[in-house]
Design an enzyme around this catalytic site. Structure first.
Site, PDB file in Angstrom:
ATOM      1  CB  SER A 164      -2.155   4.181   2.892  1.00 38.01           C
ATOM      2  OG  SER A 164      -2.845   4.511   4.069  1.00 38.01           O
ATOM      3  CD  GLU A 220       2.801   0.492   8.439  1.00 41.73           C
ATOM      4  OE1 GLU A 220       1.761   1.111   8.155  1.00 41.73           O
ATOM      5  OE2 GLU A 220       3.563  -0.019   7.596  1.00 41.73           O
ATOM      6  CG  HIS A 274       1.224   4.387   7.027  1.00 44.10           C
ATOM      7  ND1 HIS A 274       0.560   3.197   6.826  1.00 44.10           N
ATOM      8  CD2 HIS A 274       0.573   5.313   6.274  1.00 44.10           C
ATOM      9  CE1 HIS A 274      -0.453   3.396   6.007  1.00 44.10           C
ATOM     10  NE2 HIS A 274      -0.465   4.669   5.641  1.00 44.10           N
TER      11      HIS A 274
END
Length: 349
Positions: free
Chosen positions: A170, A267, A297
């Site tokens: 991320s 996503e 995610h």
């Protein structure tokens, strides 16, 4: 060059979503996603305490994992070795530099220790897990600076630049590419490779807003993505660095090391993953883009009970171990095997 372009245009697709992964997605859609949507609609900035980081101290890690605290100049980090993994004192001259996710606002060493321990085990390499400074206290440029200090620490321990893989999930994926760029620009050498899990790579929300996944993501509503962009820009402006931060997708890429990018098929960050993969291979840099069917995610963090997560970590381990071949032979390892079924790799971790 043509092979690289084919890889980006036709990413590996890992088909299948287990009951466990679908339940995880359902849970996120009805808890995290609406909470983030509410946060994005607030007319003011509010940043609650990082409760999840403190609660995560109670979570178990991969069996046999050892870790110790490392004090970098501006942040705490930890040196982690999975069961059976030696460091440079034991003859293992390769290591991983890891950055946790959390939108530059939350999470930390505790929340990601389990994931990092599994990556260490699969890669057969120790990991420096960096607890970098985050917003709203420090801008992203300081997060990058902490990552560079982490790389310097590994060099001081005797690891060579080309033996260090930089990885993150991320927001940590943003840092993985940014730190690799910074290290090269400093003349320290080229890292072995970059691994980015569900990476945020572009703070301009336009590409994500126009992408087919704009409203399909089970974790992030689009308004939360736009709010994060506003928060980061205001933070930069307050610190007098507006206009100086360059997102990974816009960095010079021709001298970057090989990369692996993991992304779930629905996503919202798929836009960033596709753009980065295409720009890397257009610059002549190998990029193994893996798309995981209906996975959420950073689903890799749920490896304790989601089989696709264990399969994905197995793929990461294979890629990272293969980077040693590049250093030894001068060839570039790019995954060419058929996508594995989750069950095939589940027993590995």
């Amino acid at each position: 060059m043509a092979a690289h372009l084919t890889l980006a245009a036709q990413p590996q697709f890992f088909r299948g979503a287990s009951i466990q992964s679908r339940l995880l997605g359902l849970g996120l859609r009805h808890t995290v996603r609406p909470a983030l949507g509410m946060w994005a609609r607030l007319p003011f900035e509010i940043f609650p305490p990082n409760v999840i980081e403190h609660a995560a101290k109670l979570l178990p890690v991969h069996e046999g994992t050892m870790w110790r605290t490392v004090d970098l100049p501006s942040c705490n980090s930890e040196w982690l070795q999975a069961k059976g993994v030696s460091d440079i004192t034991g003859g293992n001259d390769r290591a991983i530099l890891y950055f946790h996710g959390g939108a530059f606002l939350t999470c930390g060493l505790n929340t990601h220790r389990r994931l990092v321990s599994r990556i260490s085990y699969a890669s057969e390499q120790p990991v420096l897990n960096v607890g970098y400074r985050q917003m709203p206290y420090e801008p992203i440029t300081e997060s990058v600076a902490d990552g560079v200090e982490g790389f310097r620490w590994l060099l001081d321990q005797g690891y060579s630049p080309e033996s260090i893989t930089i990885a993150g999930d991320s927001a940590g994926g943003y840092l993985a590419f940014s730190v690799a760029r910074a290290v090269i620009d400093k003349g320290w050498g080229q890292p072995a490779g970059v691994v980015a899990i569900s990476p945020l790579l572009d703070f301009d929300p336009t590409g994500k807003q126009n992408h087919r996944n704009a409203n399909r993501c089970q974790t992030f509503p689009m308004n939360a993505v736009a709010k994060l962009t506003d928060v980061s820009l205001r933070m930069d402006t307050r610190r007098g660095i507006s206009g100086h931060r360059v997102d990974p997708v816009n960095m010079p890429l021709a001298d970057m090391p090989p990369a692996m990018i993991h992304i779930g098929s629905r996503e919202v960050l798929m836009a960033d993953a596709e753009l980065m993969a295409n720009r890397l291979v257009s610059a002549g840099v190998p990029c193994d883009l893996q798309v995981w069917d209906r996975q959420v995610h950073v689903f890799q963090a749920a490896a304790a009970w989601v089989p696709e997560a264990r399969a994905a970590i197995h793929e990461i381990g294979t890629f990272v171990r293969g980077l040693a071949e590049r250093e030894a032979t001068g060839t570039v390892p790019v995954s060419v095997s058929a996508p594995v079924q989750a069950a095939d790799a589940a027993a590995v971790l």
